[in-house]
Motif scaffolding. Structure first.
Motif, PDB file in Angstrom:
ATOM      1  N   LEU A  14       0.754  -1.110  -0.018  1.00  0.00           N
ATOM      2  CA  LEU A  14      -0.001   0.159   0.087  1.00  0.00           C
ATOM      3  C   LEU A  14       1.008   1.173  -0.060  1.00  0.00           C
ATOM      4  O   LEU A  14       2.000   1.211   0.704  1.00  0.00           O
ATOM      5  CB  LEU A  14      -0.888   0.019   1.172  1.00  0.00           C
ATOM      6  N   ALA A  15       0.395   2.188  -0.743  1.00  0.00           N
ATOM      7  CA  ALA A  15       1.224   3.501  -0.760  1.00  0.00           C
ATOM      8  C   ALA A  15       0.090   4.639  -0.554  1.00  0.00           C
ATOM      9  O   ALA A  15      -1.062   4.799  -0.784  1.00  0.00           O
ATOM     10  CB  ALA A  15       1.663   3.763  -2.000  1.00  0.00           C
ATOM     11  N   HIS A  16       0.953   5.852  -0.195  1.00  0.00           N
ATOM     12  CA  HIS A  16       0.214   6.945  -0.111  1.00  0.00           C
ATOM     13  C   HIS A  16      -0.100   7.937  -1.211  1.00  0.00           C
ATOM     14  O   HIS A  16       0.950   7.688  -2.208  1.00  0.00           O
ATOM     15  CB  HIS A  16       0.602   7.882   1.049  1.00  0.00           C
ATOM     16  N   GLN A  17      -0.990   8.827  -1.669  1.00  0.00           N
ATOM     17  CA  GLN A  17      -0.946   9.816  -2.336  1.00  0.00           C
ATOM     18  C   GLN A  17      -0.591  10.865  -1.843  1.00  0.00           C
ATOM     19  O   GLN A  17      -0.838  11.131  -0.712  1.00  0.00           O
ATOM     20  CB  GLN A  17      -2.398   9.901  -3.243  1.00  0.00           C
ATOM     21  N   VAL A  18       0.272  11.501  -2.597  1.00  0.00           N
ATOM     22  CA  VAL A  18       1.079  12.558  -2.171  1.00  0.00           C
ATOM     23  C   VAL A  18       0.783  13.918  -3.259  1.00  0.00           C
ATOM     24  O   VAL A  18       0.728  13.827  -4.078  1.00  0.00           O
ATOM     25  CB  VAL A  18       2.666  12.711  -2.117  1.00  0.00           C
ATOM     26  N   GLU A  19       0.356  15.199  -2.470  1.00  0.00           N
ATOM     27  CA  GLU A  19       0.124  16.458  -3.184  1.00  0.00           C
ATOM     28  C   GLU A  19       1.404  17.425  -2.792  1.00  0.00           C
ATOM     29  O   GLU A  19       1.892  17.175  -1.674  1.00  0.00           O
ATOM     30  CB  GLU A  19      -1.299  16.979  -2.784  1.00  0.00           C
ATOM     31  N   SER A  20       1.497  18.325  -3.767  1.00  0.00           N
ATOM     32  CA  SER A  20       2.753  19.319  -3.643  1.00  0.00           C
ATOM     33  C   SER A  20       2.145  20.479  -4.093  1.00  0.00           C
ATOM     34  O   SER A  20       1.488  20.684  -5.348  1.00  0.00           O
ATOM     35  CB  SER A  20       4.003  18.742  -4.280  1.00  0.00           C
ATOM     36  N   SER A  21       2.334  21.857  -3.753  1.00  0.00           N
ATOM     37  CA  SER A  21       2.032  23.006  -4.201  1.00  0.00           C
ATOM     38  C   SER A  21       3.293  23.681  -4.662  1.00  0.00           C
ATOM     39  O   SER A  21       3.297  24.762  -5.440  1.00  0.00           O
ATOM     40  CB  SER A  21       1.506  23.935  -3.150  1.00  0.00           C
ATOM     41  N   GLY A  22       4.592  23.198  -4.749  1.00  0.00           N
ATOM     42  CA  GLY A  22       5.707  23.283  -5.288  1.00  0.00           C
ATOM     43  C   GLY A  22       7.071  22.818  -4.564  1.00  0.00           C
ATOM     44  O   GLY A  22       6.906  21.764  -3.822  1.00  0.00           O
TER      45      GLY A  22
END
Length: 138
Positions: free
Chosen positions: A55-63
């Motif tokens: 299982l893996a996480h979804q990662v978000e980035s703003s920069g």
């Protein structure tokens, strides 16, 4: 649709990934935070058994230098090449044309503007009835 009992819910640990058989099909059955998800146990990219993945996480980035985990353990990572599939939809965000080493122009865009990868793992409807996990096959 034919319904198949594939496991007892109480015997299934949280964040466990298990290969089960139903209707002649191998299925990767996953439990996350009490909810069950089922995918056909075959990576559409290379054919690996997804039940052997993690299982893996979804990662978000703003920069650059900024990232946050937004969906914990909602992606199933293939054990062969690390391609990740959304447990709810089976959608992959990987694309073989972009996995080679090559320079590309980059820009900051909203996540919903990204292009989805060409592969989608087949999802299978799953419910819990009493203490039994049930999958529905066509």
């Amino acid at each position: 649709m034919t319904r198949h009992v594939v496991a007892e819910a109480s015997d299934f640990a949280d964040r466990e990934i298990r290969r089960v058989e139903a209707g002649g099909k191998a299925i990767a059955l996953v439990r996350v935070d009490g909810a069950f998800f089922a995918l056909l146990d075959r990576c559409p990219h290379g054919g690996a058994a997804l039940s052997g993945g993690r299982l893996a996480h979804q990662v978000e980035s703003s920069g650059p230098g900024d990232y946050r985990i937004c969906r914990r353990d909602e992606m199933l990572r293939c054990p062969w090449h690390g391609w990740e599939y959304d447990l709810k939809t089976g959608q992959s965000w990987s694309d073989p044309k972009s996995t080679r080493t090559r320079a590309f122009a980059a820009e900051n865009v909203a996540g919903d503007e990204l292009v989805k990868g060409p592969y989608v793992a087949e999802t299978i409807p799953v419910t819990v009835e009493g203490d039994y996990v049930v999958v529905e096959l066509p």
